[in-house]
Design an enzyme around this catalytic site. Structure first.
Site, PDB file in Angstrom:
ATOM      1  N   GLY A  45       0.835  -1.188   0.000  1.00 27.11           N
ATOM      2  CA  GLY A  45       0.000   0.000   0.000  1.00 27.11           C
ATOM      3  C   GLY A  45       0.873   1.242   0.000  1.00 27.11           C
ATOM      4  O   GLY A  45       2.019   1.204   0.459  1.00 27.11           O
ATOM      5  N   GLN A  50       2.993   9.861   0.967  1.00 22.65           N
ATOM      6  CA  GLN A  50       4.281   9.154   0.940  1.00 22.65           C
ATOM      7  C   GLN A  50       5.072   9.415  -0.337  1.00 22.65           C
ATOM      8  O   GLN A  50       6.220   8.993  -0.451  1.00 22.65           O
ATOM      9  CB  GLN A  50       4.060   7.657   1.128  1.00 22.65           C
ATOM     10  N   CYS A 110       6.037   0.082   7.225  1.00 21.53           N
ATOM     11  CA  CYS A 110       5.601   1.226   6.421  1.00 21.53           C
ATOM     12  C   CYS A 110       6.776   1.672   5.560  1.00 21.53           C
ATOM     13  O   CYS A 110       7.908   1.753   6.044  1.00 21.53           O
ATOM     14  CB  CYS A 110       5.154   2.360   7.351  1.00 21.53           C
ATOM     15  N   LEU A 111       6.509   1.967   4.298  1.00 21.83           N
ATOM     16  CA  LEU A 111       7.582   2.373   3.388  1.00 21.83           C
ATOM     17  C   LEU A 111       8.239   3.683   3.816  1.00 21.83           C
ATOM     18  O   LEU A 111       9.376   3.947   3.448  1.00 21.83           O
ATOM     19  CB  LEU A 111       7.054   2.485   1.956  1.00 21.83           C
ATOM     20  N   HIS A 152      -4.548   1.369   7.358  1.00 20.29           N
ATOM     21  CA  HIS A 152      -3.202   1.946   7.436  1.00 20.29           C
ATOM     22  C   HIS A 152      -3.059   3.098   6.430  1.00 20.29           C
ATOM     23  O   HIS A 152      -2.560   4.173   6.774  1.00 20.29           O
ATOM     24  CB  HIS A 152      -2.170   0.839   7.160  1.00 20.29           C
ATOM     25  N   GLU A 153      -3.496   2.869   5.191  1.00 18.92           N
ATOM     26  CA  GLU A 153      -3.339   3.897   4.155  1.00 18.92           C
ATOM     27  C   GLU A 153      -4.278   5.083   4.386  1.00 18.92           C
ATOM     28  O   GLU A 153      -3.883   6.238   4.181  1.00 18.92           O
ATOM     29  CB  GLU A 153      -3.554   3.303   2.756  1.00 18.92           C
ATOM     30  N   HIS A 156      -2.798   7.410   6.785  1.00 17.20           N
ATOM     31  CA  HIS A 156      -1.833   8.307   6.125  1.00 17.20           C
ATOM     32  C   HIS A 156      -2.532   9.518   5.519  1.00 17.20           C
ATOM     33  O   HIS A 156      -2.040  10.641   5.613  1.00 17.20           O
ATOM     34  CB  HIS A 156      -1.097   7.586   4.993  1.00 17.20           C
TER      35      HIS A 156
END
Length: 192
Positions: A45, A50, A110-111, A152-153, A156
């Site tokens: 994701g 991000q 997480c990226l 999660h996304e 963000h």
């Protein structure tokens, strides 16, 4: 085109995204670039923040390896099409509602936080109303990994990060890495 992933400490990660209002080629290109970036970074994701865009847009792909069954249940517009027909999935202006109050613990990453992982408790069932890249409305219901990834996304998109919900002991274990990331981001921003 692969985009630069923003890291913890960059202010955009705490920004609430603006609603998507223009469903045009520029938006579709951004989503395509986000998918490419997500795959290159080996993620499942990615939110617009991000990749340095404060927009209500995220992308998700939680298809299991070929031949494996998904470890979650889902419906898309009231039906259950094969995952390959709906994924990869771009969510514009997602609105999430919890439909199952039971909680589950899972180790998330997480990226924007390389090498940081920790247990996060989340509700297990979600309903997400969203628009696709053409502005068409849809509803997806999911539990398991897909539900967790959507939550999660969407966090963000609202300026919330998984470390805000991480188990306190896991957060403490990652404290040094998180501080290094924040310093590196501050240095990067000064050099811009």
């Amino acid at each position: 085109m692969r985009l630069r992933v923003t890291y913890y400490g960059e202010p955009i990660l705490r920004e609430v995204g603006k609603p998507v209002t223009d469903f045009n080629d520029e938006l579709r290109q951004l989503a395509e670039d986000m998918f490419e970036t997500m795959y290159e970074e080996e993620g499942i994701g990615l939110a617009a923040q991000q990749v340095n865009e404060a927009l209500q847009l995220c992308v998700v792909d939680v298809r299991p390896p070929e031949g494996a069954e998904p470890a979650f249940d889902y419906s898309f517009d009231g039906k259950k099409p094969p995952l390959d027909l709906i994924m990869p999935l771009a969510l514009c202006n997602p609105k999430v509602a919890i439909i199952d109050d039971h909680e589950d613990v899972y180790e998330e990453g997480c990226l924007s936080f390389p090498d940081v992982r920790g247990k996060v408790v989340r509700k297990i069932g979600v309903r997400c109303a969203f628009q696709d890249l053409n502005g068409n409305p849809h509803v997806i219901e999911a539990d398991g990994l897909l539900g967790r990834c959507i939550l999660h996304e969407v966090d963000h998109l609202n300026g919330e990060l998984f470390i805000d919900k991480m188990d306190k002991r896991d957060l403490k274990k990652n404290e040094t890495r998180i501080k290094k990331l924040k310093r590196a981001s501050r240095d990067f921003l000064k050099g811009k």
